[in-house]
Design a protein around this motif. Structure first.
Motif, PDB file in Angstrom:
ATOM      1  N   ALA A  22       0.823  -1.211   0.000  1.00 36.81           N
ATOM      2  CA  ALA A  22       0.000   0.000   0.000  1.00 36.81           C
ATOM      3  C   ALA A  22       0.857   1.260   0.000  1.00 36.81           C
ATOM      4  CB  ALA A  22      -0.927  -0.002   1.212  1.00 36.81           C
ATOM      5  N   THR A  23       1.942   1.239   0.766  1.00 38.16           N
ATOM      6  CA  THR A  23       2.829   2.400   0.804  1.00 38.16           C
ATOM      7  C   THR A  23       3.566   2.568  -0.513  1.00 38.16           C
ATOM      8  OG1 THR A  23       3.143   2.023   3.178  1.00 38.16           O
ATOM      9  CG2 THR A  23       4.680   3.519   2.095  1.00 38.16           C
ATOM     10  N   ARG A  28       5.047   5.526  -5.512  1.00 41.21           N
ATOM     11  CA  ARG A  28       5.404   5.519  -6.932  1.00 41.21           C
ATOM     12  C   ARG A  28       4.498   6.405  -7.780  1.00 41.21           C
ATOM     13  NH1 ARG A  28       3.906  -0.444  -9.415  1.00 41.21           N
ATOM     14  NH2 ARG A  28       1.651  -0.204  -9.396  1.00 41.21           N
ATOM     15  N   ARG A  29       3.369   6.835  -7.244  1.00 41.42           N
ATOM     16  CA  ARG A  29       2.517   7.780  -7.975  1.00 41.42           C
ATOM     17  C   ARG A  29       3.236   9.095  -8.234  1.00 41.42           C
ATOM     18  NH1 ARG A  29      -2.539   6.827  -3.929  1.00 41.42           N
ATOM     19  NH2 ARG A  29      -3.393   4.919  -4.868  1.00 41.42           N
ATOM     20  N   TRP A  30       4.242   9.384  -7.416  1.00 40.48           N
ATOM     21  CA  TRP A  30       4.962  10.651  -7.530  1.00 40.48           C
ATOM     22  C   TRP A  30       6.196  10.546  -8.428  1.00 40.48           C
ATOM     23  CZ3 TRP A  30       2.937  14.947  -5.016  1.00 40.48           C
ATOM     24  CH2 TRP A  30       1.881  14.675  -4.135  1.00 40.48           C
ATOM     25  N   PHE A  31       6.489   9.343  -8.897  1.00 34.21           N
ATOM     26  CA  PHE A  31       7.671   9.147  -9.745  1.00 34.21           C
ATOM     27  C   PHE A  31       7.424   9.682 -11.150  1.00 34.21           C
ATOM     28  CE2 PHE A  31       9.348   5.108  -7.373  1.00 34.21           C
ATOM     29  CZ  PHE A  31       9.532   5.874  -6.247  1.00 34.21           C
ATOM     30  N   ARG A  32       8.496  10.198 -11.734  1.00 36.00           N
ATOM     31  CA  ARG A  32       8.455  10.655 -13.120  1.00 36.00           C
ATOM     32  C   ARG A  32       9.464   9.847 -13.921  1.00 36.00           C
ATOM     33  NH1 ARG A  32       9.777  16.387 -10.631  1.00 36.00           N
ATOM     34  NH2 ARG A  32      11.193  14.894  -9.665  1.00 36.00           N
ATOM     35  N   PRO A  33       9.200   9.617 -15.205  1.00 40.90           N
ATOM     36  CA  PRO A  33      10.139   8.824 -16.015  1.00 40.90           C
ATOM     37  C   PRO A  33      11.553   9.393 -15.935  1.00 40.90           C
ATOM     38  CG  PRO A  33       8.104   9.184 -17.225  1.00 40.90           C
ATOM     39  CD  PRO A  33       8.010  10.020 -15.991  1.00 40.90           C
ATOM     40  N   VAL A  52      10.265  -0.367  -9.692  1.00 43.73           N
ATOM     41  CA  VAL A  52      10.864  -0.543 -11.022  1.00 43.73           C
ATOM     42  C   VAL A  52       9.820  -0.765 -12.098  1.00 43.73           C
ATOM     43  CG1 VAL A  52      13.061  -1.375 -10.087  1.00 43.73           C
ATOM     44  CG2 VAL A  52      11.269  -3.029 -10.682  1.00 43.73           C
ATOM     45  N   ALA A  53       8.569  -0.941 -11.707  1.00 44.86           N
ATOM     46  CA  ALA A  53       7.501  -1.002 -12.704  1.00 44.86           C
ATOM     47  C   ALA A  53       7.330   0.346 -13.395  1.00 44.86           C
ATOM     48  CB  ALA A  53       6.184  -1.433 -12.053  1.00 44.86           C
ATOM     49  N   ARG A  54       7.839   1.395 -12.758  1.00 43.67           N
ATOM     50  CA  ARG A  54       7.884   2.714 -13.375  1.00 43.67           C
ATOM     51  C   ARG A  54       9.256   2.884 -14.020  1.00 43.67           C
ATOM     52  NH1 ARG A  54       3.380   5.546 -11.216  1.00 43.67           N
ATOM     53  NH2 ARG A  54       3.866   7.047 -12.862  1.00 43.67           N
ATOM     54  N   ASP A  55       9.372   3.822 -14.920  1.00 42.80           N
ATOM     55  CA  ASP A  55      10.622   4.019 -15.664  1.00 42.80           C
ATOM     56  C   ASP A  55      11.581   4.861 -14.828  1.00 42.80           C
ATOM     57  OD1 ASP A  55      12.537   4.091 -17.621  1.00 42.80           O
ATOM     58  OD2 ASP A  55      11.514   5.601 -18.841  1.00 42.80           O
ATOM     59  N   VAL A  56      12.122   4.246 -13.765  1.00 45.49           N
ATOM     60  CA  VAL A  56      13.039   4.947 -12.861  1.00 45.49           C
ATOM     61  C   VAL A  56      14.257   4.069 -12.602  1.00 45.49           C
ATOM     62  CG1 VAL A  56      11.205   6.264 -11.722  1.00 45.49           C
ATOM     63  CG2 VAL A  56      11.868   4.022 -10.811  1.00 45.49           C
ATOM     64  N   LEU A  57      15.321   4.693 -12.086  1.00 54.26           N
ATOM     65  CA  LEU A  57      16.528   3.984 -11.680  1.00 54.26           C
ATOM     66  C   LEU A  57      16.594   3.987 -10.159  1.00 54.26           C
ATOM     67  CD1 LEU A  57      19.071   5.589 -14.186  1.00 54.26           C
ATOM     68  CD2 LEU A  57      18.063   3.304 -14.336  1.00 54.26           C
ATOM     69  N   VAL A  58      16.764   2.821  -9.556  1.00 51.60           N
ATOM     70  CA  VAL A  58      16.697   2.697  -8.107  1.00 51.60           C
ATOM     71  C   VAL A  58      18.037   2.245  -7.533  1.00 51.60           C
ATOM     72  CG1 VAL A  58      15.522   1.614  -6.152  1.00 51.60           C
ATOM     73  CG2 VAL A  58      14.257   2.050  -8.274  1.00 51.60           C
ATOM     74  N   ASP A  59      18.536   2.984  -6.551  1.00 55.85           N
ATOM     75  CA  ASP A  59      19.600   2.515  -5.677  1.00 55.85           C
ATOM     76  C   ASP A  59      18.933   2.139  -4.362  1.00 55.85           C
ATOM     77  OD1 ASP A  59      22.006   2.656  -7.143  1.00 55.85           O
ATOM     78  OD2 ASP A  59      22.085   4.823  -6.888  1.00 55.85           O
ATOM     79  N   ALA A  60      19.013   0.857  -3.997  1.00 55.00           N
ATOM     80  CA  ALA A  60      18.363   0.367  -2.787  1.00 55.00           C
ATOM     81  C   ALA A  60      19.423  -0.101  -1.799  1.00 55.00           C
ATOM     82  CB  ALA A  60      17.402  -0.770  -3.117  1.00 55.00           C
TER      83      ALA A  60
END
Length: 233
Positions: A22-23, A28-33, A52-60
């Motif tokens: 849920a969080t 991810r609604r606020w992510f931009r490509p 990662v379902a959005r077009d973003v690069l993630v450092d976790a």
């Protein structure tokens, strides 16, 4: 911050996975490509997989070897998993999105982390996403009325075993963030929780989804508080 509870807690199997989902959906609604995302305390990468379902690069970043290994084994595209304590993590990047989900309540000095996010990792115009347990959750208020908890912010044995240092509400979170030079621009509850995790776990998933959908009608009483901050420039 080297507390390892991986032998006690499986983020993918525990009821907490519903809060993670849920969080993650809210964040991810606020992510931009093309955004760079820094996720602090990613555990097994369950929330990362939704990012990662959005077009973003993630450092976790994850400090626990067992969790980090499971996260890396997901093979998520556009995600890099770093085995490091947050205190030791360094990056050459600035991030449009910084995520600290269910983390600040495990820290003896949450202001220090929030300040470091602002000064070291946050890109100009970037967003800081924070979620944490809400002491005003319905199940806590009920437990207090029943005499199970002395106060809404009281720590349970389970909370202590999972490294919780303190439980504080959204107003206190905003106050701490302000000390770090951050200002809140959005705030909402996550999932209405009338009962304990164990009691809710027997319910069908669609009921849990319904409890999340209705949470907005009770803005002060969700299971978690979710807030977004920007630099107070």
């Amino acid at each position: 911050m080297a507390h390892d509870y991986s032998d006690l807690y499986d983020p993918d199997a525990d009821f907490d996975r519903h809060y993670t989902a849920a969080t993650g959906t809210r964040i991810r609604r606020w992510f931009r490509p093309g955004d760079r995302v820094l996720e602090l305390g990613c555990a097994t990468g369950l929330m990362t997989s939704s990012f990662v379902a959005r077009d973003v690069l993630v450092d976790a970043v994850e400090r626990t070897p067992a969790y980090h290994a499971r996260a890396a084994a997901r093979g998520l595209p556009r995600a890099t998993f770093h085995l490091a304590d947050i205190d030791d993590f360094r990056s050459v990047h600035r991030y449009e999105q910084v995520v600290a989900a269910h983390l600040v309540n495990e820290l003896p000095d949450p202001v220090a982390l929030l300040r470091r996010i602002r000064e070291e990792w946050l890109a100009p115009g970037g967003l800081v996403h924070v979620s944490l347990t809400n002491p005003r959750s319905l199940h806590r208020l009920i437990a207090m009325e029943m005499g199970v908890l002395a106060s809404p912010a009281g720590l349970s044995d389970r909370g202590r075993s999972l490294a919780t240092v303190e439980i504080f509400d959204a107003d206190r979170l905003e106050e701490l963030a302000g000390q770090a030079g951050l200002v809140c621009v959005h705030r909402e509850p996550v999932l209405l929780k009338p009962f304990t995790n164990a009691q809710l776990a027997v319910l069908p998933d669609e009921v849990i989804v319904g409890l999340d959908r209705v949470a907005h009608l009770f803005p002060d009483n969700g299971a978690l508080n979710y807030a977004i901050f920007v630099a107070d420039d």
